[in-house]
Design a protein around this motif. Structure first.
Motif, short mmCIF file in Angstrom:
data_model
loop_
_atom_site.label_atom_id
_atom_site.label_comp_id
_atom_site.label_asym_id
_atom_site.label_seq_id
_atom_site.Cartn_x
_atom_site.Cartn_y
_atom_site.Cartn_z
N GLU A 1 -54.16 56.68 -33.95
CA GLU A 1 -52.92 55.93 -34.20
C GLU A 1 -52.00 55.99 -32.99
O GLU A 1 -51.40 54.99 -32.60
CB GLU A 1 -52.22 56.47 -35.44
N ARG B 1 -53.32 53.68 -30.23
CA ARG B 1 -53.01 52.26 -30.49
C ARG B 1 -51.56 51.95 -30.17
O ARG B 1 -51.26 50.94 -29.53
CB ARG B 1 -53.31 51.90 -31.95
N ARG B 2 -50.64 52.81 -30.59
CA ARG B 2 -49.21 52.58 -30.31
C ARG B 2 -48.94 52.58 -28.81
O ARG B 2 -48.19 51.75 -28.30
CB ARG B 2 -48.36 53.65 -30.99
N SER C 1 -51.12 52.02 -26.38
CA SER C 1 -51.76 50.84 -25.78
C SER C 1 -50.89 49.62 -25.98
O SER C 1 -50.66 48.84 -25.05
CB SER C 1 -53.14 50.63 -26.39
N ASP C 2 -50.39 49.44 -27.21
CA ASP C 2 -49.53 48.29 -27.50
C ASP C 2 -48.26 48.32 -26.66
O ASP C 2 -47.72 47.27 -26.31
CB ASP C 2 -49.16 48.26 -28.99
N LYS D 1 -60.86 54.56 -38.52
CA LYS D 1 -59.76 54.39 -37.56
C LYS D 1 -60.29 53.75 -36.30
O LYS D 1 -61.24 54.23 -35.68
CB LYS D 1 -59.14 55.73 -37.23
N SER D 2 -59.64 52.67 -35.90
CA SER D 2 -60.05 51.96 -34.71
C SER D 2 -59.20 52.40 -33.52
O SER D 2 -58.01 52.69 -33.68
CB SER D 2 -59.88 50.46 -34.92
N PHE E 1 -58.41 50.45 -31.06
CA PHE E 1 -57.57 49.35 -30.62
C PHE E 1 -56.96 48.60 -31.79
O PHE E 1 -57.57 48.46 -32.84
CB PHE E 1 -58.37 48.38 -29.73
N SER E 2 -55.78 48.09 -31.57
CA SER E 2 -55.06 47.30 -32.56
C SER E 2 -55.79 45.99 -32.82
O SER E 2 -56.44 45.44 -31.93
CB SER E 2 -53.65 47.02 -32.03
N ARG E 3 -55.68 45.49 -34.02
CA ARG E 3 -56.26 44.19 -34.37
C ARG E 3 -55.20 43.09 -34.37
O ARG E 3 -55.48 41.96 -34.74
CB ARG E 3 -56.93 44.27 -35.74
#
Length: 191
Positions: free
Chosen positions: A130, A133-134, A136-137, A157-158, A160-162
């Motif tokens: 998590e 992802r945050r 990276s975004d 859990k991925s 990267f964000s989708r």
């Protein structure tokens, strides 16, 4: 400026959930890293990273899982005295694991951006999907050190964000393929 590096094991379909399958890893496919023949050369990236690691960063849940285990682990002894950063809005200072080196709680993405501007070397993020992802975004991750495993998990859990976002370019720094199907991919984020 310090580099922020995400390092991890990932399935071919981008899942980072429960690679070891231990406690607090209740994913139905937990332990998928153990399903691949162990070849030391395929995991050499983990040892190579130590040369560049000057600090570690975790999200709260990964910290709570890793800290009590890694503190006493001979395999992770080199991490013991490294500075550690835990990103959490809820973790209290008295919940930090004693005897595992200096640990600082960061409360926001702004705190992480400020840390990146400080003096020092690379900060490596382990686990913490998590958080990754945050960050990276927010455009804060500089490099991905990935070991991609030959497995499709379909859920979990991925990394990267989708969400529909603007394209981000990566440059391949290094790659290697191993007979057990693992592929090492090291990418620099360039835009």
């Amino acid at each position: 400026m310090r580099d922020l590096v995400y390092t991890g094991f990932v399935s071919l379909d981008g899942v980072v959930d429960s690679p070891g399958g231990g406690p607090n890893e209740e994913h139905r496919g937990g332990g998928w890293v153990m399903d691949v023949e162990f070849l030391p050369e395929a995991f050499s990236l983990k040892g190579e990273e130590l040369e560049d690691t000057t600090a570690l960063m975790f999200g709260r849940r990964s910290y709570e899982v890793f800290a009590p285990v890694w503190r006493d682990s001979d395999d992770h002894a080199a991490y013991k005295e490294l500075p550690k950063y835990v990103v959490s809005t809820t973790l209290s200072g008295d919940a930090l694991v004693e005897g595992w080196g200096q640990t600082t709680i960061l409360r926001s993405v702004d705190d992480i951006a400020a840390l990146k501007k400080s003096e020092g070397g690379a900060i490596f993020i382990h686990g913490s999907a998590e958080l990754a992802r945050r960050l990276s975004d927010a455009g804060l991750i500089d490099r991905y050190n990935l070991l991609v495993f030959p497995v499709l998990l379909g859920a979990g859990k991925s990394l990267f964000s989708r969400e529909d976002k603007a394209k981000r370019a990566l440059t391949l720094r290094e790659s290697a393929a191993y007979p057990n199907g693992i592929v090492k991919l090291i990418y620099d984020v360039v835009g």
